[in-house]
Every structure is written in C-alpha cells, then in structure tokens.
Design an enzyme around this catalytic site. Sequence first.
Site, PDB file in Angstrom:
ATOM      1  N   GLY A  10       0.834  -1.210   0.000  1.00 34.91           N
ATOM      2  CA  GLY A  10       0.000   0.000   0.000  1.00 34.91           C
ATOM      3  C   GLY A  10       0.863   1.252   0.000  1.00 34.91           C
ATOM      4  O   GLY A  10       0.558   2.217   0.697  1.00 34.91           O
ATOM      5  N   GLN A  14      -1.575   7.736   1.262  1.00 34.49           N
ATOM      6  CA  GLN A  14      -1.086   8.943   1.933  1.00 34.49           C
ATOM      7  C   GLN A  14       0.087   8.631   2.851  1.00 34.49           C
ATOM      8  O   GLN A  14       1.132   9.272   2.785  1.00 34.49           O
ATOM      9  CB  GLN A  14      -2.236   9.565   2.745  1.00 34.49           C
ATOM     10  CG  GLN A  14      -1.876  10.885   3.392  1.00 34.49           C
ATOM     11  CD  GLN A  14      -2.852  11.279   4.500  1.00 34.49           C
ATOM     12  OE1 GLN A  14      -3.592  10.437   5.017  1.00 34.49           O
ATOM     13  NE2 GLN A  14      -2.845  12.545   4.852  1.00 34.49           N
ATOM     14  N   LEU A  15      -0.062   7.617   3.705  1.00 33.54           N
ATOM     15  CA  LEU A  15       1.014   7.266   4.633  1.00 33.54           C
ATOM     16  C   LEU A  15       2.124   6.509   3.914  1.00 33.54           C
ATOM     17  O   LEU A  15       3.316   6.746   4.153  1.00 33.54           O
ATOM     18  CB  LEU A  15       0.434   6.411   5.773  1.00 33.54           C
ATOM     19  CG  LEU A  15       1.422   5.906   6.815  1.00 33.54           C
ATOM     20  CD1 LEU A  15       2.060   7.072   7.567  1.00 33.54           C
ATOM     21  CD2 LEU A  15       0.719   4.965   7.798  1.00 33.54           C
ATOM     22  N   ARG A  38      -1.969  -0.524  -7.649  1.00 31.74           N
ATOM     23  CA  ARG A  38      -1.759   0.145  -8.951  1.00 31.74           C
ATOM     24  C   ARG A  38      -0.263   0.360  -9.161  1.00 31.74           C
ATOM     25  O   ARG A  38       0.474   0.535  -8.172  1.00 31.74           O
ATOM     26  CB  ARG A  38      -2.477   1.501  -8.964  1.00 31.74           C
ATOM     27  CG  ARG A  38      -3.978   1.378  -9.240  1.00 31.74           C
ATOM     28  CD  ARG A  38      -4.654   2.722  -9.140  1.00 31.74           C
ATOM     29  NE  ARG A  38      -4.807   3.134  -7.750  1.00 31.74           N
ATOM     30  CZ  ARG A  38      -5.815   2.785  -6.963  1.00 31.74           C
ATOM     31  NH1 ARG A  38      -6.782   2.018  -7.428  1.00 31.74           N
ATOM     32  NH2 ARG A  38      -5.881   3.184  -5.719  1.00 31.74           N
ATOM     33  N   ASP A  54      -1.692  -6.837  -5.291  1.00 35.28           N
ATOM     34  CA  ASP A  54      -3.002  -6.810  -4.637  1.00 35.28           C
ATOM     35  C   ASP A  54      -2.870  -7.807  -3.494  1.00 35.28           C
ATOM     36  O   ASP A  54      -2.696  -9.011  -3.729  1.00 35.28           O
ATOM     37  CB  ASP A  54      -4.080  -7.245  -5.643  1.00 35.28           C
ATOM     38  CG  ASP A  54      -5.443  -7.408  -4.987  1.00 35.28           C
ATOM     39  OD1 ASP A  54      -5.539  -7.286  -3.749  1.00 35.28           O
ATOM     40  OD2 ASP A  54      -6.420  -7.673  -5.729  1.00 35.28           O
ATOM     41  N   TYR A 144     -15.233   0.105   8.688  1.00 29.34           N
ATOM     42  CA  TYR A 144     -13.791   0.345   8.863  1.00 29.34           C
ATOM     43  C   TYR A 144     -13.384   0.111  10.325  1.00 29.34           C
ATOM     44  O   TYR A 144     -12.409  -0.591  10.607  1.00 29.34           O
ATOM     45  CB  TYR A 144     -13.509   1.781   8.431  1.00 29.34           C
ATOM     46  CG  TYR A 144     -12.102   2.272   8.625  1.00 29.34           C
ATOM     47  CD1 TYR A 144     -11.035   1.685   7.953  1.00 29.34           C
ATOM     48  CD2 TYR A 144     -11.835   3.363   9.452  1.00 29.34           C
ATOM     49  CE1 TYR A 144      -9.740   2.169   8.114  1.00 29.34           C
ATOM     50  CE2 TYR A 144     -10.552   3.851   9.613  1.00 29.34           C
ATOM     51  CZ  TYR A 144      -9.509   3.248   8.941  1.00 29.34           C
ATOM     52  OH  TYR A 144      -8.235   3.733   9.093  1.00 29.34           O
TER      53      TYR A 144
HETATM   54  C1  AKB Z   1     -10.338   7.996   8.271  1.00 27.58           C
HETATM   55  O1  AKB Z   1     -10.821   9.139   8.395  1.00 27.58           O
HETATM   56  O2  AKB Z   1     -10.967   7.014   7.857  1.00 27.58           O
HETATM   57  C2  AKB Z   1      -8.895   7.789   8.691  1.00 27.58           C
HETATM   58  C3  AKB Z   1      -8.784   7.332  10.109  1.00 27.58           C
HETATM   59  C4  AKB Z   1      -9.122   8.227  11.217  1.00 27.58           C
HETATM   60  O3  AKB Z   1      -8.415   6.220  10.324  1.00 27.58           O
HETATM   61  N1  AKB Z   1      -8.156   8.996   8.514  1.00 27.58           N
END
Ligand code: AKB
Length: 320
Positions: A10, A14-15, A38, A54, A144
Amino acid sequence: MSTDSILIIGSGGQLGTELCETLRGMYGDAKVVATDVRPLTGSIAESGPTEVLDILDKQRFTEILDQYKPTQIYHLAALLSATAERQPKLGWTLNMDGLFHVLDAAKERNISKIYWPSSIAVFGPNTPRDQTPQHCVMDPNTIYGITKLAGERYCEYYFEKHGVDVRSIRYPGLIGYKSAPGGGTTDYAVDIYHQALQQGKYECFLSEDTELPMLYMPDALRATINLMEAPAENIKIRSSYNVAGMSFTPDQIAASIRNEIPGFEISYAPDYRQQIANSWPKSIDDGTARMDWGWKPEYDLQAMTGDMLLHLREMNSIKS
Ligand code: AKB
C-alpha cells in the site's frame, strides 16, 4: 536482495508514500520494496524497487516474498472509513483478508517485524469521547472501525500464540502536504489547506463544531519509526497504541488558516461522514505510548498550519 529488506504494502497511499521515502532515507533505497495495487510512478518508482501487488492475491504475495525475502513488512493497504461505508463487503474483505495473509506469512517465514496501522475508528458511540483511554468500551459502528478492532484482536492473538512481533498505532486523522489522503472522514483537514490556497474558501463536509483527534505527518512518521525501532520488551501493547497530536474542529482549523490567509472563508454542508465522525473520540489519552516507547508529539494546530501552507506554497510556486 539481502534478507534485511523491508516490504511496504500500500505504498501509493497517503502514509505509504511518505513512509517509503522515510524508510529509504534510513535504510537505503534498494532495501525498501514499495508495492501497491496500482503501478507506482514518480519519485517512489525512480528511487527504488516497486512491484504491483493486490494483497488479496496470495500467489502474487508469495512470489514477492520469495523474491525479496523481506524481514519487515509495513502492511498499509486498506479501505478507509468513508469508502468502506460505501463498499462494506470489499472493506471487510480487503481489511481482514489482507491482514491474515500478512500475519500468516510472518508466522511461516523469517519475518522479524510487522507494522499494521489501526485507527481511532476502533472506538464507538459508547466510548468516552474526551481523552479516550487506551483501554475502554470499544463498540465501533462503521465497517472500517469493525475491521480495525477485529484486526487489533488478531494482531494480539498472533503475538500471543505464534510470537509474531506485530506493532501498531491507532492513528487519528493524518495531515500532510506531500500526498493526498483518500476515502477518510478526516480528509477535510488536508483538503482545506489546498482549497484555502487555490480558492480562498472551503466547503466542509463536517459541521463547524466536530472535534476530532489529528496528527501532522512528520509526527506520524516519527511515531511509526520510533515504535518499530523500540526494543521488543518495551512494547507492552500488541493490539494497538493510542497516539495523539492535537484535536480541533473545522471552525478552529479555519481560524488557524485565517491567521495566515486573512480573507479565508469556510462554509458547512455536513454529509454522511458526519455520522461517522460523531461516533469517534474528540481527544485521545496516549499516556501508554508515552510511557512504553517515549512518544511525544511536536506539532500543535498553528505550527502545523504554518508548515502546511509554507510547503504547499513552495510546491505550487504561490507567493504569500
Ligand atoms: C479515516 O478518516 O478514515 C482515517 C482514520 C481516522 O483512520 N483517517
């Protein structure tokens, strides 16, 4: 390639972009293999090895492990909060199966350390929202957050049962100028700086008083590296560490931008991400990270705003 190489999964995010640059600076360009779903382009591809991966494709992952024999893996590939809410099944599959593939590889091969990011999204509506402690009620109500909490339990389990040296931080929103975030609820706090310079105004998808914990990228990189370099016996938390930098609302970040760009205007049009933000902490108690491996942030809101605008102006040749 020698056996002490580092694999980043990955690297295009961003990170991942910034971590790759930092790790290549520390260990040498050739030692850090950057992978992403990608093809990677630009300086990341010019400065060192890259591969398309992937992480759900176990056969390809095995080929890359056989080829590079990494001794450390940074597994960063995931769907973030806003995107996972839109594609819950993919969010679950990518975030969980990807982690299983990495933890199993660490168990079966000579991989000495794994880094896996968790998030403040592991907390939920019944978590104390101010100065959220390391250990408390965790009832995430986003896909998430559910995957991050399950992932934390898996990481601790693999450490306890299989001796996998896995380390993790519960990142708050990450803010940086070098790379764009994607699919997060805290992304507004990056976009606002770009829009402030380009348009002089910004429409925020969270309400003005939505307070969230955030971390400036240089602090996030330092935290990550410090955790990974700490002696194993200092790492007492094998799920994931609370880490904090600052907390602010959209109204407060706008005021900090106005100190630098007096005419800057903000308006508010909260959308589905407001509900996600409402379930998250306002501020984080990171005392355990401070005690175990010496964590201490360097940037507050105004220092970050000054630095972000300075670098974005430089990058885009904008005069102040
Ligand atoms: C998000 O907003 O999903 C992330 C997080 C806080 O893990 N930046």
